[in-house]
Design an enzyme around this catalytic site. Structure first.
Site, PDB file in Angstrom:
ATOM      1  N   SER A 252       0.846  -1.196   0.000  1.00  0.00           N
ATOM      2  CA  SER A 252       0.000   0.000   0.000  1.00  0.00           C
ATOM      3  C   SER A 252       0.877   1.241   0.000  1.00  0.00           C
ATOM      4  CB  SER A 252      -0.909  -0.003   1.224  1.00  0.00           C
ATOM      5  OG  SER A 252      -0.116   0.213   2.368  1.00  0.00           O
ATOM      6  N   LYS A 253       0.217   2.381  -0.075  1.00  0.00           N
ATOM      7  CA  LYS A 253       0.933   3.664  -0.187  1.00  0.00           C
ATOM      8  C   LYS A 253       2.011   3.845   0.874  1.00  0.00           C
ATOM      9  CE  LYS A 253      -1.889   6.745  -2.855  1.00  0.00           C
ATOM     10  NZ  LYS A 253      -3.340   6.561  -2.798  1.00  0.00           N
TER      11      LYS A 253
END
Ligand code: GLU
Length: 478
Positions: A252-253
């Site tokens: 994820s980010k």
């Protein structure tokens, strides 16, 4: 009917995540390997989260990656429309079929009521699921709900049953229907839920193989029930592992860059990203890591995809990218580098094209991404030339001034081929200053390029020319 029809079915609710790009790639390779069709379907029924700008960037990213679709938006095809928001009539008709067969019922529960039920189940240490409150409402009770202004969603009646299917990657899969509550197939706003629309579309579009991430496994159990309810033959399923960060959590980010667009902006070449994603979590025949698109297509086999998560390694991606950059024809590379050069403040129109090619040819082996170009090419531009702290240190060392002086001395009177001049000047300096190795080369490099690393010095010298070199050496002669 074709034997191999696969689809990529993104929801345009964000930028194309590399995980989804990999799903698209697996489907695309599968289609190309078998000579089948790769279909793009836009799953945009969640109106609040879908956005046209994401759809546009999705098309751009897929085009950039070279994952061309045979049917879908912007293409012809006999199974359209390929956007779910344009298929609402089809879902409505299919809902009616299930209503007529008494396999669904309207549910009037509000969000708050459902949340209350969920919390109560969790408190009681029971699996949260819909307990069927509206399943057996009488006609009067339904009428009352309608009069209260409640808009119904439609739920599919789940019966105790075992759902089994064979997954091409994971083998035999089994789910117990008992743990699954009656699920929503059409929301109270009239929009179809994912599991409902996907079954209808995959069936009507003649999809033979559904290849997607393992996060959809539990959805597949629900979808199998719907296939059964409609009397449709289900496709073959293959659920590949997800991409994980180094901490083994879903990528994820917070792990860094995660979208294809971000990698494009960083100057990762699409062929490098495709190569990297294609091999991530799936082994190819002879353990080779650099494979062309065609080699990947030929060697592609779902059965070889790993079941456990694949760790995303950005360093390895850069390593591969460096190889692709190095192997890129210089004239093509120059074109691809132009936007990055502009971004770094270079005005392409003011640069001689032939000279630029020579320079790029020289530095291309040093790049791990296109975006790095500015900080490699600067040594060739007087207005970008700067002495780094490391170079300064070298030039302050004992003997450095002598080396620079001797080198300059030779240059002043030398004429002819620059590479020969350079070699002769080095030879002269070696004798005159009595130095060799690093002590000889580093001060010259530091003064001429302002840096301590870079391309081969004789070649840099040849591109810059004697006069520029002399000018840069001058301040360091004491
Ligand atoms: N729209 C779904 C998603 O983006 C598609 C999943 C599927 O391939 O069925 O996750």
């Amino acid at each position: 009917m074709e034997k191999y029809r696969v689809r990529f079915a993104p929801s345009p609710t964000g930028e194309l995540h590399v995980g989804n790009a990999r799903t698209a790639l697996f489907n695309w390779m599968f289609a190309r390997h078998h000579g089948g069709s790769f279909i793009l379907r836009i799953e945009d029924t969640d109106e609040s989260r879908s956005d046209l700008s994401y759809q546009i960037s999705l098309f751009n990213d897929l085009n950039w990656l070279g994952l061309d679709w045979d049917e879908g938006p912007q293409k012809k095809g006999s199974y359209g429309p390929y956007k779910q928001s344009e298929r609402l009539e089809i879902y409505k008709n299919h809902l009616q079929k299930l209503i007529d067969a008494n396999l669904v019922y309207p549910c009037y529960c509000t969000e708050e009521e459902l949340e209350e039920e969920r919390q109560a189940l969790i408190l009681g240490k029971r699996m949260p699921r819909y307990m069927g409150k509206c399943r057996n409402l009488t006609a009067d009770e339904r009428k009352k709900c309608e009069e209260e202004g409640r808009k119904p969603s439609f739920r599919f009646k789940v019966h105790p049953q075992t759902i089994e299917f064979e997954d091409l990657i994971r083998g035999e899969m089994k789910f117990e229907g008992e743990s699954i509550g009656d699920f929503i197939i059409v929301r109270s706003n009239g929009m179809p839920a994912y599991n409902f629309a996907v079954v209808i579309d995959d069936h009507l579009m003649g999809i033979t193989h559904v290849i997607r991430g393992e996060d959809h496994l539990s959805n597949t159990a629900l979808q199998m029930m719907l296939y059964r309810a409609f009397g449709f033959a289900p496709p073959t399923f293959a659920h590949h592992c997800l991409i994980l960060g180094k901490d083994r959590a879903k990528l994820s980010k917070r792990h860094g860059s995660v979208s294809a667009g971000e990698f494009r902006k960083q100057g990762i070449l699409p062929e490098a990203l495709i190569n990297y994603l294609g091999l991530l979590g799936s082994s190819f025949t002879d353990g080779r890591e650099v494979l062309s698109r065609d080699e990947m297509i030929t060697g592609f086999a779902l059965e070889r995809a790993s079941k456990s998560g694949a760790i995303f390694d950005e360093e390895k991606l850069h390593w591969l990218n460096a190889i692709y950059i190095r192997n890129c024809k210089t004239e093509d590379l120059v074109e691809r580098l132009k936007p990055f050069l502009e971004q770094a403040g270079y005005i392409i129109d003011n640069i001689d094209a032939k000279w630029l090619s020579e320079v790029i040819e020289l530095v291309k082996t040093e790049l791990t991404s296109l975006a790095e170009i500015g900080s490699h090419i600067d040594i060739f531009f007087d207005d970008k030339y700067e002495i780094t702290a490391e170079a300064k240190q070298i030039l302050e060392k004992e003997n450095a001034a002598q080396v620079v002086k001797a080198f300059s001395e030779y240059l002043k009177t030398a004429a002819g081929n620059p590479q020969e001049i350079y070699l002769a000047a080095i030879k002269y300096t070696k004798e005159k200053a009595g130095t060799k190795g690093k002590e000889l080369f580093m001060p010259i490099r530091a003064a001429i390029t302002g840096k301590v690393h870079g391309p081969e010095l004789d070649k840099v010298f040849a591109v810059l020319g004697k006069d520029v070199a002399l000018r840069r050496l001058k301040p360091f002669i004491s």
